[in-house]
Design a protein around this motif. Structure first.
Motif, PDB file in Angstrom:
ATOM      1  N   ILE A 212       0.837  -1.205   0.000  1.00 27.84           N
ATOM      2  CA  ILE A 212       0.000   0.000   0.000  1.00 27.84           C
ATOM      3  C   ILE A 212       0.869   1.251   0.000  1.00 27.84           C
ATOM      4  O   ILE A 212       0.649   2.187  -0.781  1.00 27.84           O
ATOM      5  N   ALA A 213       1.881   1.269   0.854  1.00 26.78           N
ATOM      6  CA  ALA A 213       2.774   2.425   0.941  1.00 26.78           C
ATOM      7  C   ALA A 213       3.494   2.663  -0.388  1.00 26.78           C
ATOM      8  O   ALA A 213       3.672   3.806  -0.822  1.00 26.78           O
ATOM      9  N   ALA A 214       3.878   1.572  -1.065  1.00 24.93           N
ATOM     10  CA  ALA A 214       4.606   1.704  -2.327  1.00 24.93           C
ATOM     11  C   ALA A 214       3.725   2.271  -3.434  1.00 24.93           C
ATOM     12  O   ALA A 214       4.221   2.938  -4.347  1.00 24.93           O
ATOM     13  N   ARG A 215       2.416   2.029  -3.354  1.00 19.21           N
ATOM     14  CA  ARG A 215       1.498   2.492  -4.388  1.00 19.21           C
ATOM     15  C   ARG A 215       0.936   3.887  -4.115  1.00 19.21           C
ATOM     16  O   ARG A 215       0.364   4.519  -5.003  1.00 19.21           O
ATOM     17  N   ARG A 216       1.090   4.374  -2.886  1.00 16.25           N
ATOM     18  CA  ARG A 216       0.388   5.600  -2.493  1.00 16.25           C
ATOM     19  C   ARG A 216       0.776   6.799  -3.363  1.00 16.25           C
ATOM     20  O   ARG A 216      -0.078   7.567  -3.809  1.00 16.25           O
ATOM     21  N   ALA A 217       2.048   6.980  -3.624  1.00 16.88           N
ATOM     22  CA  ALA A 217       2.500   8.144  -4.387  1.00 16.88           C
ATOM     23  C   ALA A 217       1.896   8.144  -5.786  1.00 16.88           C
ATOM     24  O   ALA A 217       1.460   9.185  -6.292  1.00 16.88           O
ATOM     25  N   SER A 218       1.845   6.965  -6.429  1.00 19.96           N
ATOM     26  CA  SER A 218       1.299   6.872  -7.779  1.00 19.96           C
ATOM     27  C   SER A 218      -0.189   7.209  -7.800  1.00 19.96           C
ATOM     28  O   SER A 218      -0.670   7.955  -8.667  1.00 19.96           O
TER      29      SER A 218
ATOM     30  N   LEU B 182     -11.150   3.038 -16.720  1.00 17.03           N
ATOM     31  CA  LEU B 182     -11.288   1.612 -16.432  1.00 17.03           C
ATOM     32  C   LEU B 182     -10.019   1.063 -15.796  1.00 17.03           C
ATOM     33  O   LEU B 182     -10.078   0.278 -14.848  1.00 17.03           O
ATOM     34  N   GLU B 183      -8.859   1.490 -16.309  1.00 18.38           N
ATOM     35  CA  GLU B 183      -7.590   1.030 -15.730  1.00 18.38           C
ATOM     36  C   GLU B 183      -7.481   1.489 -14.279  1.00 18.38           C
ATOM     37  O   GLU B 183      -7.069   0.708 -13.403  1.00 18.38           O
ATOM     38  N   PHE B 184      -7.864   2.727 -13.995  1.00 19.10           N
ATOM     39  CA  PHE B 184      -7.725   3.263 -12.643  1.00 19.10           C
ATOM     40  C   PHE B 184      -8.639   2.533 -11.657  1.00 19.10           C
ATOM     41  O   PHE B 184      -8.211   2.147 -10.562  1.00 19.10           O
ATOM     42  N   TYR B 185      -9.893   2.307 -12.034  1.00 16.14           N
ATOM     43  CA  TYR B 185     -10.839   1.717 -11.083  1.00 16.14           C
ATOM     44  C   TYR B 185     -10.734   0.200 -10.983  1.00 16.14           C
ATOM     45  O   TYR B 185     -11.139  -0.387  -9.973  1.00 16.14           O
ATOM     46  N   TYR B 186     -10.176  -0.439 -12.006  1.00 18.00           N
ATOM     47  CA  TYR B 186      -9.932  -1.883 -11.907  1.00 18.00           C
ATOM     48  C   TYR B 186      -8.618  -2.189 -11.193  1.00 18.00           C
ATOM     49  O   TYR B 186      -8.436  -3.295 -10.688  1.00 18.00           O
ATOM     50  N   ARG B 187      -7.723  -1.216 -11.166  1.00 22.27           N
ATOM     51  CA  ARG B 187      -6.395  -1.453 -10.587  1.00 22.27           C
ATOM     52  C   ARG B 187      -6.517  -1.898  -9.129  1.00 22.27           C
ATOM     53  O   ARG B 187      -7.233  -1.295  -8.338  1.00 22.27           O
ATOM     54  N   ASP B 188      -5.868  -2.984  -8.786  1.00 19.22           N
ATOM     55  CA  ASP B 188      -5.821  -3.533  -7.430  1.00 19.22           C
ATOM     56  C   ASP B 188      -7.166  -4.084  -6.959  1.00 19.22           C
ATOM     57  O   ASP B 188      -7.400  -4.245  -5.761  1.00 19.22           O
ATOM     58  N   PHE B 189      -8.065  -4.401  -7.915  1.00 16.75           N
ATOM     59  CA  PHE B 189      -9.320  -5.047  -7.524  1.00 16.75           C
ATOM     60  C   PHE B 189      -9.218  -6.555  -7.732  1.00 16.75           C
ATOM     61  O   PHE B 189      -9.347  -7.326  -6.784  1.00 16.75           O
TER      62      PHE B 189
ATOM     63  N   SER C  74      -7.214  -9.597 -16.969  1.00 21.95           N
ATOM     64  CA  SER C  74      -6.382  -9.445 -15.777  1.00 21.95           C
ATOM     65  C   SER C  74      -5.299 -10.521 -15.722  1.00 21.95           C
ATOM     66  O   SER C  74      -5.319 -11.498 -16.475  1.00 21.95           O
ATOM     67  N   ALA C  75      -4.371 -10.345 -14.782  1.00 22.41           N
ATOM     68  CA  ALA C  75      -3.283 -11.312 -14.614  1.00 22.41           C
ATOM     69  C   ALA C  75      -3.782 -12.627 -14.033  1.00 22.41           C
ATOM     70  O   ALA C  75      -3.043 -13.616 -14.022  1.00 22.41           O
ATOM     71  N   GLY C  76      -5.043 -12.674 -13.578  1.00 19.13           N
ATOM     72  CA  GLY C  76      -5.579 -13.901 -13.002  1.00 19.13           C
ATOM     73  C   GLY C  76      -5.536 -15.072 -13.963  1.00 19.13           C
ATOM     74  O   GLY C  76      -5.327 -16.220 -13.559  1.00 19.13           O
ATOM     75  N   VAL C  77      -5.729 -14.804 -15.257  1.00 21.33           N
ATOM     76  CA  VAL C  77      -5.745 -15.903 -16.230  1.00 21.33           C
ATOM     77  C   VAL C  77      -4.369 -16.550 -16.355  1.00 21.33           C
ATOM     78  O   VAL C  77      -4.255 -17.757 -16.612  1.00 21.33           O
ATOM     79  N   GLU C  78      -3.311 -15.771 -16.147  1.00 20.55           N
ATOM     80  CA  GLU C  78      -1.958 -16.339 -16.169  1.00 20.55           C
ATOM     81  C   GLU C  78      -1.744 -17.233 -14.951  1.00 20.55           C
ATOM     82  O   GLU C  78      -1.125 -18.298 -15.047  1.00 20.55           O
ATOM     83  N   LEU C  79      -2.290 -16.823 -13.806  1.00 22.00           N
ATOM     84  CA  LEU C  79      -2.225 -17.669 -12.620  1.00 22.00           C
ATOM     85  C   LEU C  79      -3.039 -18.946 -12.820  1.00 22.00           C
ATOM     86  O   LEU C  79      -2.652 -20.020 -12.357  1.00 22.00           O
TER      87      LEU C  79
ATOM     88  N   PRO D  63      -4.092   2.785  -0.841  1.00 20.04           N
ATOM     89  CA  PRO D  63      -3.147   3.748  -1.402  1.00 20.04           C
ATOM     90  C   PRO D  63      -3.809   4.977  -2.010  1.00 20.04           C
ATOM     91  O   PRO D  63      -3.127   5.979  -2.237  1.00 20.04           O
ATOM     92  N   TRP D  64      -5.128   4.927  -2.276  1.00 24.04           N
ATOM     93  CA  TRP D  64      -5.809   6.128  -2.796  1.00 24.04           C
ATOM     94  C   TRP D  64      -6.216   7.074  -1.670  1.00 24.04           C
ATOM     95  O   TRP D  64      -6.747   8.143  -1.931  1.00 24.04           O
TER      96      TRP D  64
END
Length: 361
Positions: A18-24, A91-98, A164-169, A306-307
């Motif tokens: 969370i701390a690493a993402r806060r600035a972005s 869409l990228e912003f609101y899907y990010r980290d969901f 999402s990256a889930g399909v790779e997992l 982080p938001w």
């Protein structure tokens, strides 16, 4: 799983992430959220009518990212859609980290425990074909449906597609034979061996252009093959009774909520024959529970994210715990009422989803 995870507290790894993402996130928000939206539409994206009315105005009730979201309804065909709609950047912003990032472990655990639901989705096809060879699950997430369905259909090869990256997992875990990351419309344009079955479980409502997605499914399914769709039902009475607290509105992710008669007619026009329409089977008895939780979660101070400009203080975290604990009796009562109402839900039009099975003719 360590002790903090069992108690629902963020782990040290999560706090660092969370701390690493806060600035972005703060940099994104400093530029304002209005840039995340397209211009408002003056006509219905489904039928073209200009007779629109506002159905709902709400906020992000799950992640609590900043922004206000409006759902309009067409007075003629009753299609419900986000207006103004998020653009690609939004869409990228609101899907990010969901579904991935910060939300990956939580969502993966949530989806992993639904074998009964996944089995029911696969069983919906069995009256019409018992031995499909190739099945593509669009919007597969972490591939848990494919894993459960493969146990029911051991001779079927399951592929998964997701943005999402889930399909790779899912591919790495062996839940799908092939995992494709990207958009379905683009995927369907490439030459490929047709599939016997394409499924879209709670996927179509996320798409920017449902008609293009359905046309792509028609292109990718062999003649005589099947399409299985499950989506939230905007015609549910719970949608009106609970208002913005009805979970399937899921703003800002759900861009289109399609009436069953509209989807049925459009599939017929594309060249499908609708074989089954189900309302009771896909219904999840959690409308009241989810509404109470969303209300309590909105009432309590925010969890760290982080938001947020800074990590919540000890006092605010304690206050949040107190609010949620005080709401436990309401949550238990809502759970009981949801399950008591389940047998009556189809008769009272309280079901929150529907499922269609169609054959490409």
């Amino acid at each position: 799983m360590n002790r903090s995870e069992r108690r629902g507290r963020p782990t040290e790894d999560t706090r660092r992430a969370i701390a690493a993402r806060r600035a972005s996130y703060q940099e994104d928000l400093a530029r304002g959220v209005s840039r995340f939206f397209e211009p408002r539409r003056e006509s219905c994206p489904w039928c073209g009518s200009g007779r629109l009315r506002q159905r709902l105005r709400t906020t992000d009730l799950l992640q609590h990212k900043p922004g206000d979201f409006v759902l309009d309804e067409c007075r003629d065909c009753r299609h419900v859609f986000q207006n103004p709609r998020l653009n690609g950047e939004g869409l990228e912003f609101y899907y990010r980290d969901f579904y991935d990032g910060l939300g990956e472990q939580h969502l993966g655990s949530l989806f992993a425990g639904r074998d009964r639901t996944y089995r029911g989705r696969a069983e919906a096809l069995l009256p019409f074909t018992r031995h499909p060879k190739r099945w593509l699950d669009v919007g597969t997430g972490h591939g848990h449906f494919c894993e459960a369905a493969a146990r029911l259909l051991p001779g079927t090869s399951f592929d998964g597609l997701d943005s999402s990256a889930g399909v790779e997992l899912a591919r790495q875990a062996g839940r799908v034979e092939h995992g494709f990351r990207g958009g379905f419309v683009e995927f369907a344009r490439e030459p490929a061996e047709p599939y016997d079955v394409v499924s879209m479980f709670h996927y179509l409502e996320h798409s920017t252009d449902p008609r293009a997605e359905l046309a792509s499914a028609h292109r990718l399914i062999r003649p005589g093959g099947h399409l299985v769709i499950e989506v939230p039902d905007p015609g549910s009475r719970c949608a009106r009774l609970l208002g913005r607290w009805w979970l399937p509105w899921l703003q800002p992710q759900h861009l289109h909520l399609i009436r069953v008669e509209n989807l049925r007619d459009h599939l017929t026009a594309l060249g499908f024959t609708v074989l089954a329409e189900q309302h009771c089977e896909p219904h999840e008895p959690l409308d009241l529970l989810a509404a109470v939780w969303l209300f309590l979660d909105g009432l309590a101070p925010r969890e760290d994210a982080p938001w947020l400009p800074a990590r919540p203080t000890v006092v605010r975290r304690a206050l949040r715990t107190a609010v949620l604990l005080a709401g436990v009796p309401a949550l238990l009562l809502a759970t009981l009422l949801d399950h008591l109402a389940k047998p009556l839900a189809p008769h009272l039009r309280l079901t929150n989803a529907y499922r269609l099975v169609a054959r490409r003719t």
